[in-house]
Design a protein around this motif. Structure first.
Motif, short mmCIF file in Angstrom:
data_model
loop_
_atom_site.label_atom_id
_atom_site.label_comp_id
_atom_site.label_asym_id
_atom_site.label_seq_id
_atom_site.Cartn_x
_atom_site.Cartn_y
_atom_site.Cartn_z
N LEU A 314 0.81 -1.23 0.00
CA LEU A 314 0.00 0.00 0.00
C LEU A 314 0.83 1.26 0.00
O LEU A 314 0.28 2.36 -0.10
CB LEU A 314 -0.94 0.00 1.21
N PRO A 319 -4.76 0.52 5.29
CA PRO A 319 -5.86 -0.37 4.90
C PRO A 319 -7.22 0.32 4.84
O PRO A 319 -8.06 -0.05 4.01
CB PRO A 319 -5.82 -1.45 5.98
N GLU A 320 -7.46 1.33 5.69
CA GLU A 320 -8.76 2.01 5.66
C GLU A 320 -8.93 2.90 4.42
O GLU A 320 -10.02 3.40 4.15
CB GLU A 320 -8.97 2.84 6.93
N GLU A 323 -10.16 -0.79 -0.51
CA GLU A 323 -10.89 -2.06 -0.36
C GLU A 323 -10.26 -3.05 -1.31
O GLU A 323 -10.12 -2.78 -2.51
CB GLU A 323 -12.37 -1.90 -0.67
N LYS A 346 -10.43 -9.18 3.93
CA LYS A 346 -10.09 -8.50 5.18
C LYS A 346 -8.60 -8.64 5.48
O LYS A 346 -7.99 -9.68 5.19
CB LYS A 346 -10.89 -9.09 6.35
N PRO A 347 -7.99 -7.59 6.10
CA PRO A 347 -6.58 -7.72 6.49
C PRO A 347 -6.40 -8.81 7.53
O PRO A 347 -7.24 -8.99 8.42
CB PRO A 347 -6.25 -6.33 7.08
N PRO A 352 1.74 -4.84 8.54
CA PRO A 352 2.45 -5.33 7.35
C PRO A 352 3.65 -6.17 7.73
O PRO A 352 4.13 -6.13 8.87
CB PRO A 352 2.87 -4.04 6.65
N TRP A 358 0.79 -6.02 3.14
CA TRP A 358 -0.33 -6.44 3.97
C TRP A 358 -0.89 -7.74 3.38
O TRP A 358 -0.97 -7.92 2.17
CB TRP A 358 -1.43 -5.38 3.99
N TYR A 360 -4.17 -10.07 2.94
CA TYR A 360 -5.63 -10.06 2.96
C TYR A 360 -6.14 -11.47 2.72
O TYR A 360 -5.57 -12.22 1.91
CB TYR A 360 -6.18 -9.12 1.88
N VAL A 378 -7.71 -3.85 -6.13
CA VAL A 378 -7.71 -2.89 -5.03
C VAL A 378 -8.33 -1.59 -5.55
O VAL A 378 -7.94 -1.08 -6.61
CB VAL A 378 -6.29 -2.62 -4.51
#
Length: 410
Positions: A314, A319-320, A323, A346-347, A352, A358, A360, A378
């Motif tokens: 990322l 993450p927020e 999606e 979901k993470p 990380p 990250w 998922y 993503v």
């Protein structure tokens, strides 16, 4: 019912044809043949619309003798009703109409092919219900939509069309036939292209359309044809309604946009603007690796639910801000996903890894038979976005760009 509607069209065509010939100067003694024009029991093809050059009104005339054999076949004859008019300034369209009229005036075939001038709503009221097949052979990809085929479907006609406009989106073998095209062959000249596509049209009529129409059961009914009509009315009809279109606009576009607009207070608008700037600046560092599943491709079975894991970099985003979704569905011959189904991932873990990636995780449901494919993407995510596509940003695995990702099973 189809037979009754076809008979009604035959009567209307004869009335209009007689009026047209009288306008051309024919006397009553010359019009006796019109009582034998068209047959209520013969496969009836309709072609009615404006006549710009790209609609290729005369593609069916590329081989006049072959068309004549189709019209006069002793066991599986075909009859064609053509209606339309060219724009006053469209000389090319006018020539197409003239060519068709000359062919339709031939005494050998004039009882099987008819051109009706001054196409309008009154004529359409009998034409659409009375046709068994609706023909559309534009020069791909110049068809904007093709609403005449939609109206034909609502009246129980099967479509025979080039995959362009609406037919390219919703064609299924249950609803009719797709005319193969040569639009991907840049080296072909126009004449060679039209020769190839007219050949494809003739073959469809000779080998698939007419044989199915005349394939009668013990009760004298074309059972497979009737089943296609039923599926067209039940499955395709609801899609081509204006009400469906308006509902999609309201539910998918207008309502989310209105909801987002109401939530945009001055303070929230400033926060959203700053967030968009951050995402745009950092998006080039967002990267997705190829996803992994808990089963090999040969072990996947219909009805199973597999675990899916993917690593995502990322960069400066959190993450927020995004999606991560798994996108799955049937794949076509080119391994492109059609009618995709998306599920958010979901993470996993507290943060990380050492390389800043990250992880998922989430389920992958094998809920469809046939060729099945999946990939991961993503998208930017913020509660004030009207749509995830608002920023025009998406990240996918490098090997999935331009196709549907990996095929999981067949």
């Amino acid at each position: 019912m189809r037979g009754q509607l076809r008979a009604r069209l035959v009567g209307e065509v004869r009335r209009r044809l007689a009026a047209s010939w009288r306008q051309r100067g024919a006397g009553a003694a010359e019009l006796g043949w019109i009582e034998g024009v068209l047959d209520p029991d013969v496969l009836t093809i309709g072609f009615a619309r404006r006549v710009p050059s790209y609609k290729r009104l005369t593609l069916m005339l590329r081989d006049p003798e072959r068309l004549t054999r189709l019209l006069l076949h002793p066991e599986r004859p075909v009859q064609i009703v053509v209606a339309g008019k060219a724009h006053p300034a469209d000389d090319g369209g006018k020539r197409l109409v003239q060519d068709l009229v000359r062919f339709a005036d031939d005494p050998r075939v004039r009882h099987r092919i008819v051109f009706l001038p001054d196409y309008g709503m009154g004529m359409a009221q009998s034409l659409y219900p009375g046709c068994d097949v609706w023909l559309n052979n534009p020069l791909r990809p110049l068809e904007a939509c093709g609403t005449s085929g939609m109206k034909a479907a609502l009246n129980g006609a099967l479509n025979l069309s080039v995959l362009d406009g609406w037919w390219d989106e919703w064609y299924e073998p249950d609803f009719g036939w797709a005319i193969p095209t040569a639009d991907g062959s840049a080296h072909l000249d126009e004449d060679r292209r039209d020769d190839l596509e007219s050949e494809a049209l003739y073959r469809l009529l000779e080998e698939r359309v007419a044989p199915r129409f005349y394939d009668h059961d013990a009760q004298g009914l074309p059972g497979r044809w009737i089943e296609m009509v039923r599926r067209t009315l039940a499955s395709l009809g609801p899609k081509v309604l204006a009400g469906r279109m308006v509902r999609d606009y309201v539910e998918d576009l207008y309502t989310p946009a209105a909801r987002a607009h109401r939530a945009l207070t001055p303070e929230a608008a400033g926060q959203l603007s700053a967030w968009k700037a951050k995402v745009r600046a950092g998006w080039e560092r967002v990267a997705v690796e190829q996803p992994e599943t808990t089963a090999a491709g040969t072990g996947a079975e219909y009805g199973a639910s597999l675990g899916l894991r993917v690593r995502v970099s990322l960069g400066a985003l959190a993450p927020e801000d995004v999606e991560v979704q798994v996108v799955s569905g049937r794949v076509d011959a080119d391994d492109r996903i059609s009618e995709p189904h998306t599920v958010p991932l979901k993470p996993a873990g507290a943060g990380p890894d050492l390389e800043g990636r990250w992880t998922y995780e989430g389920p992958l449901a094998l809920d469809r038979t046939g060729s099945f494919g999946y990939t991961v993407r993503v998208l930017p995510a913020h509660r004030l976005l009207a749509s995830p596509a608002e920023l025009g940003l998406v990240a996918v695995p490098a090997e999935a760009k331009g196709d549907g990702g990996g095929v999981l099973m067949r």
